[in-house]
Write a protein that holds these residues in place. Structure first.
Motif, short mmCIF file in Angstrom:
data_model
loop_
_atom_site.label_atom_id
_atom_site.label_comp_id
_atom_site.label_asym_id
_atom_site.label_seq_id
_atom_site.Cartn_x
_atom_site.Cartn_y
_atom_site.Cartn_z
N VAL A 1 -33.32 33.17 -3.26
CA VAL A 1 -33.12 34.41 -2.36
C VAL A 1 -32.77 35.48 -3.52
O VAL A 1 -31.50 35.43 -3.74
CB VAL A 1 -31.96 34.01 -1.34
N GLU A 2 -33.40 36.61 -3.41
CA GLU A 2 -33.03 37.69 -4.31
C GLU A 2 -33.08 39.06 -3.55
O GLU A 2 -33.76 39.23 -2.67
CB GLU A 2 -33.97 37.74 -5.48
N GLU A 3 -32.25 39.80 -3.87
CA GLU A 3 -32.12 41.26 -3.22
C GLU A 3 -33.03 42.23 -4.07
O GLU A 3 -33.27 42.34 -5.02
CB GLU A 3 -30.88 41.70 -3.47
N ARG A 4 -33.63 42.98 -3.01
CA ARG A 4 -34.78 43.99 -3.59
C ARG A 4 -33.85 45.23 -3.75
O ARG A 4 -32.84 45.77 -3.01
CB ARG A 4 -35.79 44.28 -2.72
N VAL A 5 -34.40 46.11 -4.76
CA VAL A 5 -33.52 47.16 -5.22
C VAL A 5 -33.78 48.30 -3.86
O VAL A 5 -34.80 48.65 -3.93
CB VAL A 5 -33.77 47.75 -6.60
N ARG A 6 -32.62 48.78 -3.30
CA ARG A 6 -32.83 49.85 -2.52
C ARG A 6 -32.64 51.11 -2.93
O ARG A 6 -31.71 51.38 -3.67
CB ARG A 6 -31.67 49.31 -1.22
N ILE A 7 -33.28 51.94 -2.47
CA ILE A 7 -33.16 53.59 -2.93
C ILE A 7 -32.00 54.06 -2.46
O ILE A 7 -31.62 54.11 -0.99
CB ILE A 7 -34.39 54.43 -2.32
N ARG A 8 -31.02 54.90 -3.31
CA ARG A 8 -29.76 55.06 -2.91
C ARG A 8 -29.84 56.63 -2.48
O ARG A 8 -30.51 57.35 -3.38
CB ARG A 8 -28.49 55.18 -3.97
N VAL A 9 -29.53 57.09 -1.59
CA VAL A 9 -29.85 58.52 -1.06
C VAL A 9 -28.83 59.46 -1.85
O VAL A 9 -27.85 59.08 -2.17
CB VAL A 9 -29.51 58.63 0.56
N VAL A 10 -29.41 60.62 -1.93
CA VAL A 10 -28.43 61.87 -2.49
C VAL A 10 -27.66 62.29 -1.34
O VAL A 10 -28.17 62.36 -0.24
CB VAL A 10 -29.42 62.72 -3.04
N PRO A 11 -26.23 62.19 -1.39
CA PRO A 11 -25.49 62.67 -0.36
C PRO A 11 -25.51 64.24 0.06
O PRO A 11 -25.74 65.06 -0.97
CB PRO A 11 -23.97 62.59 -1.00
N ILE A 12 -25.97 64.31 1.36
CA ILE A 12 -26.15 65.75 1.71
C ILE A 12 -25.21 65.80 3.06
O ILE A 12 -25.51 65.04 4.13
CB ILE A 12 -27.64 65.98 2.26
N PRO A 13 -24.20 66.63 2.87
CA PRO A 13 -22.96 66.51 3.92
C PRO A 13 -23.72 66.77 5.17
O PRO A 13 -23.07 66.26 6.18
CB PRO A 13 -22.19 67.85 3.26
N LYS A 14 -24.62 68.01 5.47
CA LYS A 14 -24.97 68.21 6.86
C LYS A 14 -25.85 66.82 7.46
O LYS A 14 -25.49 66.48 8.70
CB LYS A 14 -25.78 69.31 6.88
N LEU A 15 -26.62 66.22 6.76
CA LEU A 15 -27.32 65.14 7.27
C LEU A 15 -26.20 63.91 7.39
O LEU A 15 -26.60 63.27 8.38
CB LEU A 15 -28.46 64.69 6.20
N LYS B 1 -38.68 65.29 3.99
CA LYS B 1 -37.62 65.14 3.04
C LYS B 1 -36.52 64.40 4.17
O LYS B 1 -35.60 63.34 3.76
CB LYS B 1 -37.32 66.06 2.31
N ILE B 2 -36.37 65.11 5.27
CA ILE B 2 -35.29 64.53 6.12
C ILE B 2 -35.71 63.51 6.57
O ILE B 2 -34.72 62.35 6.85
CB ILE B 2 -35.30 65.83 7.21
N GLN B 3 -36.76 63.04 7.10
CA GLN B 3 -37.18 61.93 7.77
C GLN B 3 -37.21 60.62 6.60
O GLN B 3 -36.58 59.73 6.77
CB GLN B 3 -38.51 61.80 8.16
N THR B 4 -37.36 60.91 5.53
CA THR B 4 -37.20 59.95 4.40
C THR B 4 -35.73 59.57 3.90
O THR B 4 -35.29 58.76 3.74
CB THR B 4 -37.79 60.66 3.10
N TRP B 5 -34.94 60.72 4.10
CA TRP B 5 -33.51 60.57 3.76
C TRP B 5 -32.78 59.78 4.92
O TRP B 5 -32.18 58.78 4.63
CB TRP B 5 -32.73 61.99 3.83
N PHE B 6 -33.27 59.96 6.22
CA PHE B 6 -32.53 58.94 7.18
C PHE B 6 -33.15 57.66 7.38
O PHE B 6 -32.39 56.73 7.21
CB PHE B 6 -32.88 59.53 8.66
N ARG B 7 -34.37 57.45 6.70
CA ARG B 7 -34.84 56.09 6.47
C ARG B 7 -34.15 55.23 5.34
O ARG B 7 -33.83 53.98 5.50
CB ARG B 7 -36.55 55.98 6.13
N HIS B 8 -33.93 55.79 4.23
CA HIS B 8 -33.31 55.27 3.04
C HIS B 8 -31.53 55.15 3.42
O HIS B 8 -31.15 54.08 3.00
CB HIS B 8 -33.12 56.25 1.81
N ARG B 9 -31.17 56.21 4.18
CA ARG B 9 -29.77 55.92 4.60
C ARG B 9 -29.40 54.66 5.62
O ARG B 9 -28.42 54.15 5.76
CB ARG B 9 -29.45 57.21 5.25
N ARG B 10 -30.77 54.49 6.48
CA ARG B 10 -30.46 53.26 7.48
C ARG B 10 -30.38 51.93 6.57
O ARG B 10 -29.99 51.18 6.94
CB ARG B 10 -31.39 53.44 8.49
#
Length: 399
Positions: free
Chosen positions: A71-85, A114-123
């Motif tokens: 069982v291996e973990e896949r690398v997840r994209i770390r989001v760039v911190p955006i304070p308002k989002l 970009k906003i939708q992608t940010w929320f997807r990666h954040r989730r």
């Protein structure tokens, strides 16, 4: 305080059939153990011990087993911190609507994509890892398997295991064997530990139903022990454990990517679940508590309350059977089980990332195709211009 409990909580009409008092249930030491409410207090420190044991078990046993299973973990994209989002994500919702995306775009100056992608990666960052899922499934598998094996060994030679009407013979003056006492204490402590850890465990689509199930199970075990419905209670716990360890083993194989073993285990689980929860449980257990018990005593509050809890469990069984049938439908028409209908609240983390990667790769391919077509078109235009210029320059000579 003791007078209050004796006057209101431990009224004989709540816990005992009409015409029977607490004095009638007293037993001599040589006759055996009669269940007392104070015995349940032992389950509280035992639940804490279960939590500590689980912590050690997951790291010393489940993690090496995870590596053995691959069982291996896949690398997840770390989001760039955006304070308002980030503020909107933590204070409002994890799934912004289209109007929210437009509003956030005006505030942050980012595009909708970009906003939708940010929320997807954040989730995806907040979703549990495969390691945590495998640890949890392994811990539950070991407990359910040990509980089912021990419960079956302690019940297979009893009279009420083969004839449910024997659950009410000589009720309520029925001694409780030491094996059944520990069976109750361990099951009670385990479900208490699950309820205490429900906020940190993996959340699935049936999260609310799971909480209701844990609470109903704890009430059912507690009340059945205090009212000495221990014989029926042991049958209920055994039926539930019979399919739970199969489910957890299937999850372990699923997280390891062993679909060749996961799908057959799911079929076995579905058959055992349907048989025990939708056939044996209502036709044998609920039938004996609702109908056969009337041949031994008159109804009282404990009779109605206990049967109400059993019916709540049966309603949950029907709900889970619906989810299982949906998975069987997918298995029959798609050839495989896509994923657990009770999986993470939204979707698997890797699924979203894969979809986005496919979408982005598709966009790159389409963009590359468009660029090549534009380049070829430009080349054609240049060649045509050169050809036209040459034909014009040759025209006077031809004249």
């Amino acid at each position: 305080m003791e007078a209050f409990f004796n006057e209101w909580l431990w009224k004989e009409e709540y816990w005992l059939p009409p015409g029977i008092s607490w004095q009638d249930t007293e037993m001599k030491e040589e006759e055996g153990r009669f269940p007392l409410p104070r015995d349940l207090l032992f389950s509280l420190p035992l639940a804490v011990a279960f939590i500590a044991l689980r912590y050690v078990f997951e790291r010393l046993f489940a993690d090496p087993l995870r590596k053995l299973f691959g069982v291996e973990e896949r690398v997840r994209i770390r989001v760039v911190p955006i304070p308002k989002l980030e503020t909107f994500y933590s204070q409002n919702t994890r799934l912004p609507s289209q109007s929210d995306v437009l509003s956030l775009g005006k505030q942050s100056g980012l595009s909708q994509r970009k906003i939708q992608t940010w929320f997807r990666h954040r989730r995806n960052q907040d979703r549990p890892s495969r390691t945590k899922k495998f640890w949890e499934a392994t811990w539950r598998f070991v407990f359910y398997l040990a509980s089912f094996t021990g419960g079956l060994a302690s019940l297979i030679n009893t009279s009420w295991f083969w004839d449910p009407s024997e659950c009410w013979r000589d009720y309520p003056k029925q001694p409780v064997a030491d094996a059944h006492y520990w069976y109750y204490m361990l099951e009670m402590s385990f479900y208490l530990s699950l309820l205490l850890c429900v906020s940190v465990d993996v959340k699935r689509k049936d999260f609310k139903e799971q909480v209701i199930h844990h609470i109903a199970t704890i009430f059912l075990i507690s009340f059945s022990y205090c009212a000495n419905f221990v014989r029926v209670g042991t049958l209920v716990m055994l039926l539930h454990d019979s399919s739970d360890f199969i489910l957890e083993s299937g999850k372990m194989f699923h997280y390891a990517g062993w679909s060749w073993l996961c799908d057959p285990m799911f079929i076995v689980f579905a058959l055992v679940f349907m048989l025990t929860r939708l056939v044996v449980f209502p036709c044998r257990v609920i039938h004996t508590t609702l109908v056969l018990s009337m041949d031994f005593f008159q109804p009282f509050f404990g009779y109605y309350f206990f049967n109400a809890l059993l019916l709540v469990l049966q309603a949950l069984h029907v709900f889970w059977a619906y989810l299982i049938l949906r998975m069987i439908w997918k298995f029959a028409f798609m050839g495989k089980v896509e994923r657990d209908e009770r999986s993470d609240e939204e979707s698997e983390p890797d699924d979203d990332e894969e979809e986005e990667q496919e979408e982005e790769s598709g966009w790159e391919q389409r963009k590359g195709t468009m660029n090549s077509k534009l380049a070829s078109l430009a080349d054609n235009c240049v060649l045509n211009n050169l050809t036209n210029q040459r034909s014009i320059s040759r025209l006077p000579k031809a004249r």
